[in-house]
Design a protein around this motif. Sequence first.
Motif, PDB file in Angstrom:
ATOM      1  N   GLY A   6      24.106 112.630 104.193  1.00 47.09           N
ATOM      2  CA  GLY A   6      23.047 113.533 104.932  1.00 47.09           C
ATOM      3  C   GLY A   6      23.552 114.233 106.242  1.00 47.09           C
ATOM      4  O   GLY A   6      24.489 113.848 106.827  1.00 47.09           O
ATOM      5  N   LYS A   7      22.618 115.140 106.565  1.00 43.26           N
ATOM      6  CA  LYS A   7      22.930 115.712 107.941  1.00 43.26           C
ATOM      7  C   LYS A   7      21.549 115.439 108.737  1.00 43.26           C
ATOM      8  O   LYS A   7      20.544 115.418 108.151  1.00 43.26           O
ATOM      9  CB  LYS A   7      23.050 117.210 107.740  1.00 43.26           C
ATOM     10  CG  LYS A   7      24.358 117.698 106.906  1.00 43.26           C
ATOM     11  CD  LYS A   7      24.338 119.216 106.702  1.00 43.26           C
ATOM     12  CE  LYS A   7      25.691 119.535 105.973  1.00 43.26           C
ATOM     13  NZ  LYS A   7      25.543 120.892 105.508  1.00 43.26           N
TER      14      LYS A   7
ATOM     15  N   LYS B 280      18.246 115.703 110.258  1.00 45.73           N
ATOM     16  CA  LYS B 280      17.127 116.586 110.230  1.00 45.73           C
ATOM     17  C   LYS B 280      15.905 116.463 111.321  1.00 45.73           C
ATOM     18  O   LYS B 280      15.427 115.609 111.217  1.00 45.73           O
ATOM     19  CB  LYS B 280      16.637 115.996 108.853  1.00 45.73           C
ATOM     20  CG  LYS B 280      15.628 117.416 108.269  1.00 45.73           C
ATOM     21  CD  LYS B 280      15.288 117.037 106.787  1.00 45.73           C
ATOM     22  CE  LYS B 280      14.436 118.429 106.472  1.00 45.73           C
ATOM     23  NZ  LYS B 280      14.281 118.304 105.004  1.00 45.73           N
TER      24      LYS B 280
ATOM     25  N   ILE C 267      12.431 116.443 113.405  1.00 49.31           N
ATOM     26  CA  ILE C 267      11.310 116.081 112.730  1.00 49.31           C
ATOM     27  C   ILE C 267      10.246 116.435 114.111  1.00 49.31           C
ATOM     28  O   ILE C 267      10.549 115.597 115.007  1.00 49.31           O
ATOM     29  CB  ILE C 267      11.252 114.811 112.074  1.00 49.31           C
ATOM     30  CG1 ILE C 267      12.087 114.859 110.840  1.00 49.31           C
ATOM     31  CG2 ILE C 267       9.662 114.534 111.944  1.00 49.31           C
ATOM     32  CD1 ILE C 267      12.186 113.161 110.434  1.00 49.31           C
TER      33      ILE C 267
ATOM     34  N   GLU D 120      13.043 119.334 100.159  1.00 47.24           N
ATOM     35  CA  GLU D 120      12.440 119.639 101.487  1.00 47.24           C
ATOM     36  C   GLU D 120      12.399 117.919 101.833  1.00 47.24           C
ATOM     37  O   GLU D 120      11.904 117.635 103.375  1.00 47.24           O
ATOM     38  CB  GLU D 120      11.116 119.971 101.485  1.00 47.24           C
ATOM     39  CG  GLU D 120      10.984 121.559 101.236  1.00 47.24           C
ATOM     40  CD  GLU D 120       9.503 121.936 101.235  1.00 47.24           C
ATOM     41  OE1 GLU D 120       8.573 121.335 101.233  1.00 47.24           O
ATOM     42  OE2 GLU D 120       9.429 123.360 100.784  1.00 47.24           O
TER      43      GLU D 120
ATOM     44  N   VAL E 214      12.909 114.133 103.505  1.00 49.44           N
ATOM     45  CA  VAL E 214      13.613 113.645 104.797  1.00 49.44           C
ATOM     46  C   VAL E 214      13.814 112.197 104.615  1.00 49.44           C
ATOM     47  O   VAL E 214      12.801 111.726 103.897  1.00 49.44           O
ATOM     48  CB  VAL E 214      12.717 113.948 105.998  1.00 49.44           C
ATOM     49  CG1 VAL E 214      11.416 113.211 105.802  1.00 49.44           C
ATOM     50  CG2 VAL E 214      13.510 113.259 107.253  1.00 49.44           C
TER      51      VAL E 214
ATOM     52  N   SER F 151       8.643 115.144 102.412  1.00 45.92           N
ATOM     53  CA  SER F 151       8.839 116.249 103.345  1.00 45.92           C
ATOM     54  C   SER F 151       8.508 115.629 104.671  1.00 45.92           C
ATOM     55  O   SER F 151       8.311 114.267 104.898  1.00 45.92           O
ATOM     56  CB  SER F 151       7.817 117.430 103.182  1.00 45.92           C
ATOM     57  OG  SER F 151       6.513 116.870 103.363  1.00 45.92           O
ATOM     58  N   ALA F 152       8.984 116.229 105.708  1.00 42.69           N
ATOM     59  CA  ALA F 152       8.855 115.708 107.178  1.00 42.69           C
ATOM     60  C   ALA F 152       7.325 115.688 107.459  1.00 42.69           C
ATOM     61  O   ALA F 152       6.841 114.784 108.057  1.00 42.69           O
ATOM     62  CB  ALA F 152       9.424 116.804 107.835  1.00 42.69           C
TER      63      ALA F 152
ATOM     64  N   PHE G 199      17.152 112.165 108.145  1.00 43.07           N
ATOM     65  CA  PHE G 199      18.413 113.030 107.656  1.00 43.07           C
ATOM     66  C   PHE G 199      17.792 113.546 106.277  1.00 43.07           C
ATOM     67  O   PHE G 199      17.016 113.304 105.493  1.00 43.07           O
ATOM     68  CB  PHE G 199      19.394 112.180 107.242  1.00 43.07           C
ATOM     69  CG  PHE G 199      20.112 111.231 108.447  1.00 43.07           C
ATOM     70  CD1 PHE G 199      21.170 111.895 108.924  1.00 43.07           C
ATOM     71  CD2 PHE G 199      19.777 110.167 108.624  1.00 43.07           C
ATOM     72  CE1 PHE G 199      21.836 111.315 110.257  1.00 43.07           C
ATOM     73  CE2 PHE G 199      20.350 109.415 109.972  1.00 43.07           C
ATOM     74  CZ  PHE G 199      21.373 110.037 110.716  1.00 43.07           C
ATOM     75  N   SER G 200      18.558 114.665 105.969  1.00 42.38           N
ATOM     76  CA  SER G 200      18.537 115.608 104.746  1.00 42.38           C
ATOM     77  C   SER G 200      19.389 114.976 103.673  1.00 42.38           C
ATOM     78  O   SER G 200      20.172 113.913 104.015  1.00 42.38           O
ATOM     79  CB  SER G 200      19.037 116.972 104.723  1.00 42.38           C
ATOM     80  OG  SER G 200      20.380 116.952 105.240  1.00 42.38           O
TER      81      SER G 200
ATOM     82  N   GLU H  38      22.204 115.411 101.197  1.00 41.32           N
ATOM     83  CA  GLU H  38      23.269 116.366 100.748  1.00 41.32           C
ATOM     84  C   GLU H  38      23.981 116.089  99.380  1.00 41.32           C
ATOM     85  O   GLU H  38      25.198 116.480  99.177  1.00 41.32           O
ATOM     86  CB  GLU H  38      24.364 116.613 101.829  1.00 41.32           C
ATOM     87  CG  GLU H  38      23.547 117.223 103.020  1.00 41.32           C
ATOM     88  CD  GLU H  38      22.906 118.474 103.124  1.00 41.32           C
ATOM     89  OE1 GLU H  38      23.456 119.213 102.215  1.00 41.32           O
ATOM     90  OE2 GLU H  38      21.906 118.699 103.787  1.00 41.32           O
TER      91      GLU H  38
END
Length: 305
Positions: free
Chosen positions: A102-103, A105, A107, A195, A197, A259-260, A291-292, A294
């Motif tokens: 993940g990258k 993210k 919030i 979307e 998180v 989602s966030a 994090f997202s 990926e």
Amino acid sequence: MAVTPISRRFVLLMATQRSILVLIASSLLACLADQRANGQPPNDAHFRSRLNSLESNPDDHPVFLLRLLKFKGDTDIEAFQKYLNVSVARIRELGGVVIFYGKAKPIEYDFSGSKKVFGFRPCPWDRILIERYRSRKDVLRLAKSEDYRTATKALQDIVEKTVVYALNGSPWSGGKKRSPADTMTGPPEPPSPNEAVYMLNLLKFKPGGEKIYLEKYAKVVAPLIKGTHNGKVICHFKPEQVLVGDEGYDRVILVMYPSAKAFTDMLQSDVYQEVSGHRADAISLGHLYGFSNEAAELKKLEQKR
């Protein structure tokens, strides 16, 4: 006794040499301190000793490596991609798999009117990797791989800070269920649209804190995550060895929210606000980073080979 010019020069020379030695020693200590602060192993021997300690642990279940990376400001992302290409391939060859990539993210959350969440702050990391290996010996085999070592050295040039933890899927205290991570064959499939998180919880308990956390906090929050906010606990881990870095934890948990907003809505809910204090009572250290997922990028790497 008279002091001759020669003896004066000798005394001055010795004093100068002592000063130089003190300066060198101070510089080395400062360098080691900087390396520790930056999450880098002070030297290869130090890192090797930690790896050897890992090998001596029981090897009846899979072992996981959690990597958190912070890039330098002018980082060439292609250099990281090269590392990712090599590491994913080598992990696969050893019968392992990357179960999460993940990258960071961002919030946004306004705490006005609600309690602050202990440990929730902007994520200081750029990337997260969680890798599953069949055994601890496989981790050592990876570390000895020549192309992996080359890729890792190149990675060090672009990384400002990193930590690496060895984890296992042991049950919670008093429980019997091991982590779902033991049987994960790849990253979780993200919801559509993607979307979601993924919140990484790094927890260190106070004495007796795990019981408080489980009985007064998790028992209420787990159904709240799943039922009301459509989230899911992806996996949980018990750390067994710090390989790079110094900050240790008692539990690592990865939780998905669709989602966030779903995450922040939960934080602001009356139910959560009522029990959030128990989390603070239970832990002495708690980081909460977003994090997202990926997974799609990992699939592309698999398809290239």
